[in-house]
Design a protein around this motif. Structure first.
Motif, short mmCIF file in Angstrom:
data_model
loop_
_atom_site.label_atom_id
_atom_site.label_comp_id
_atom_site.label_asym_id
_atom_site.label_seq_id
_atom_site.Cartn_x
_atom_site.Cartn_y
_atom_site.Cartn_z
N UNK A 272 55.14 72.00 45.99
CA UNK A 272 55.63 72.20 44.58
C UNK A 272 54.94 71.03 43.49
N UNK A 273 54.40 71.54 42.54
CA UNK A 273 53.57 70.91 41.58
C UNK A 273 54.61 69.79 40.89
N UNK A 274 54.21 69.16 39.77
CA UNK A 274 54.98 67.96 39.47
C UNK A 274 56.14 68.54 38.66
N UNK A 275 55.96 69.58 38.05
CA UNK A 275 57.00 70.56 37.28
C UNK A 275 58.24 70.57 38.02
N UNK A 276 58.03 70.76 39.33
CA UNK A 276 59.36 71.12 40.29
C UNK A 276 59.45 70.11 41.22
N UNK A 277 58.51 69.11 41.48
CA UNK A 277 58.55 68.31 42.64
C UNK A 277 59.92 67.44 42.52
N UNK A 278 60.40 66.92 41.31
CA UNK A 278 61.58 66.03 41.46
C UNK A 278 62.91 66.74 40.85
N UNK A 279 62.87 68.04 40.85
CA UNK A 279 63.94 68.88 40.65
C UNK A 279 65.13 68.79 41.53
N UNK A 280 64.74 68.97 42.92
CA UNK A 280 66.02 68.54 43.73
C UNK A 280 66.22 67.25 43.99
N UNK A 281 67.30 66.70 43.87
CA UNK A 281 67.88 65.34 44.10
C UNK A 281 68.71 65.31 45.12
N UNK A 282 69.16 64.27 45.80
CA UNK A 282 70.17 64.09 46.94
C UNK A 282 71.21 65.04 46.92
N UNK A 283 71.35 65.89 48.00
CA UNK A 283 72.62 66.72 47.91
C UNK A 283 72.06 68.31 47.36
N UNK A 284 71.23 68.27 46.78
CA UNK A 284 70.94 69.65 46.35
C UNK A 284 70.28 70.80 47.23
N UNK A 285 69.62 70.12 48.42
CA UNK A 285 69.38 71.13 49.24
C UNK A 285 69.04 70.34 50.71
N UNK A 286 69.01 71.09 51.72
CA UNK A 286 68.74 70.40 52.94
C UNK A 286 68.63 71.19 54.09
N UNK A 287 68.03 70.79 55.08
CA UNK A 287 68.18 71.37 56.61
C UNK A 287 67.95 70.54 57.62
N UNK A 288 68.73 71.05 58.84
CA UNK A 288 68.95 69.83 59.68
C UNK A 288 67.58 69.66 60.68
N UNK A 289 66.92 70.75 60.84
CA UNK A 289 65.83 70.69 61.55
C UNK A 289 64.55 70.56 60.64
N UNK A 290 64.53 70.87 59.61
CA UNK A 290 63.78 71.04 58.71
C UNK A 290 62.56 69.65 58.55
N UNK A 291 61.47 69.75 58.98
CA UNK A 291 60.66 68.53 59.00
C UNK A 291 60.47 67.75 60.19
N UNK A 292 61.22 68.30 61.19
CA UNK A 292 61.33 67.20 62.24
C UNK A 292 60.21 66.83 62.59
#
Ligand SMILES: *Cc1c(COP(=O)(O)O)cnc(C)c1O
Length: 409
Positions: A272-292
């Motif tokens: 996501x470009x700068x317009x969207x890159x900081x929209x998610x903040x802690x607790x807004x989205x997550x994945x257990x395995x994501x990016x392991x």
């Protein structure tokens, strides 16, 4: 080892029948795969555009084995360096803008779901520059494919994917692909984004026209809404660019990745470009395995191979070879081939359904030792590993010509 028939019997009893398989594969090397009965095939499916660097590439195998033995998973409660390095690499090769960031998950549907959440949250937080938080609707294209989860099958503009799963989530509208007037008509005061595949994959390998992409970018800028690209199938070098939008001169505000990103270790990503890159903040989205660490090591190795082996150029060149061979088939069978389209090594050949069913070509090609898959619109989809040798490519294309020749005498 069990035979294909024995494996099929186990499937009949114990696996839900969501696919209709014919062959049990047991081993792959480069662009060749082997079945449980000892047959060998040239693989023009590459696991549906997943094995862009070929099956069992030694560099990917080494990276995965080493990471597995060190630490494969630790959760996102902790930093893992591989994820940071992968994000940095994706940001560099996408070259969106400074401030671009990534989110990691496990599949294409999940990546699109994350991108949909990101767009809605941006809308709710007043992304359009005022305090109205009613901007939530996403315009997608008819004939698209964005995944099988509830939000993504709703984003998918095909009734056959949606039927039986109602009630569907609200907040989606549809427009005709490559038709800017249709997109304009679908946009209203609550629209927050337009989402599309730069090359429709499942829909029949149909590229977005450059003038359509440029008009979309202008329209989105004018309406102050987001342009989102689904690069799950057409990304990671498949079309001869890292990402298919790069050949259009148009930059999206965010795009999703999956399929080829980690050579078959499950991974999805949103860039996501700068317009969207900081929209998610802690607790807004997550994945257990994501990016392991395991998936990230596989992705870093895959990107490394694409760079070292010059596979972007290779995809463009071999794509031309494929198109030439398909043109020849078209000449040899007047009226049979209704379209040859695609970009780089993502090529589709649509057939007149009154003459030949794509499914029959897929089955016949298999008898000749070639694996290909179908796409919408009665098309044969050709998506071999990007590093398939000239020899294997030519041999596979001959098998396809022979199979069609036998069926369309
Ligand atoms: C395959 C595909 C998806 C879905 O990916 P999954 O990993 O199967 O969830 C989404 N979008 C496009 C364009 C695809 O080709």
């Amino acid at each position: 080892m069990s035979s294909t028939r024995e494996i099929a019997e186990l499937y009949d009893k114990f696996v839900m029948e969501t696919y209709s398989q014919q062959v049990a594969l047991v081993k792959g090397q480069g662009a060749r795969v082997y079945d449980a009965d000892g047959n060998q095939y040239i693989d023009f499916t590459a696991g549906i555009a997943v094995q862009n660097v070929g099956h069992a590439h030694p560099k990917v195998v080494k990276a995965v084995v080493e990471q597995m033995a060190t630490m494969n998973h630790c959760s996102n409660l902790f930093y893992n360096e591989k994820q940071a390095l992968l994000a940095k690499k994706l940001v560099e090769i996408s070259d969106l803008d400074s401030g671009t960031k990534c989110f990691f998950c496990n599949s294409g549907a999940e990546a699109n779901e994350a991108m949909i959440k990101l767009a809605r949250l941006w809308g709710h937080l007043g992304g359009k520059g005022d305090d109205n938080d009613g901007y939530v609707e996403i315009v997608t294209m008819f004939n698209s494919f964005h995944g099988r989860m509830l939000a993504t099958l709703t984003a998918t503009g095909q009734a056959k994917v949606q039927e039986g799963f109602e009630p569907l989530p609200v907040g989606f509208a549809y427009a005709d692909f490559n038709d800017i007037e249709s997109v304009k008509a679908a946009i209203n005061d609550s629209t927050v984004a337009v989402l599309l595949e730069c090359v429709q994959g499942e829909g029949g390998v149909i590229p977005a026209e450059t003038k359509f992409m440029k008009a979309l970018r202008e329209l989105c800028d004018e309406k102050e809404i987001l342009l989102l690209c689904d690069e799950v199938q057409c990304g990671m070098g498949r079309t001869g660019d890292w990402f298919a939008w790069q050949s259009t001169g148009v930059k999206p505000d965010a795009f999703s990745l999956a399929k080829a990103i980690a050579s078959g270790i499950p991974m999805g990503a949103v860039v996501a470009s700068s317009k969207l890159a900081d929209v998610f903040t802690p607790g807004r989205h997550a994945s257990t395995f994501g990016g392991n660490p395991l998936a990230c090591a596989a992705a870093l190795a895959t990107i490394g191979v694409i760079e070292e082996e010059g596979l972007l150029d290779r995809a463009a060149e071999s794509g031309d070879t494929i198109r030439e061979a398909l043109e020849k088939i078209s000449e040899d069978h007047p009226g049979l081939v209704t379209a040859i389209r695609g970009e780089g090594m993502m090529v589709g050949m649509a057939l007149d359904p009154d003459r030949l069913e794509a499914a029959d070509v897929v089955a016949k090609a298999r008898e000749y030792g070639l694996l290909v898959c179908k796409a919408g619109g009665n098309a044969i989809r050709i998506v071999p590993p990007l590093n398939i040798s000239d020899g294997d490519l030519d041999e596979g294309l001959e098998m396809l010509a022979d199979a069609i020749g036998e069926l369309d005498e």
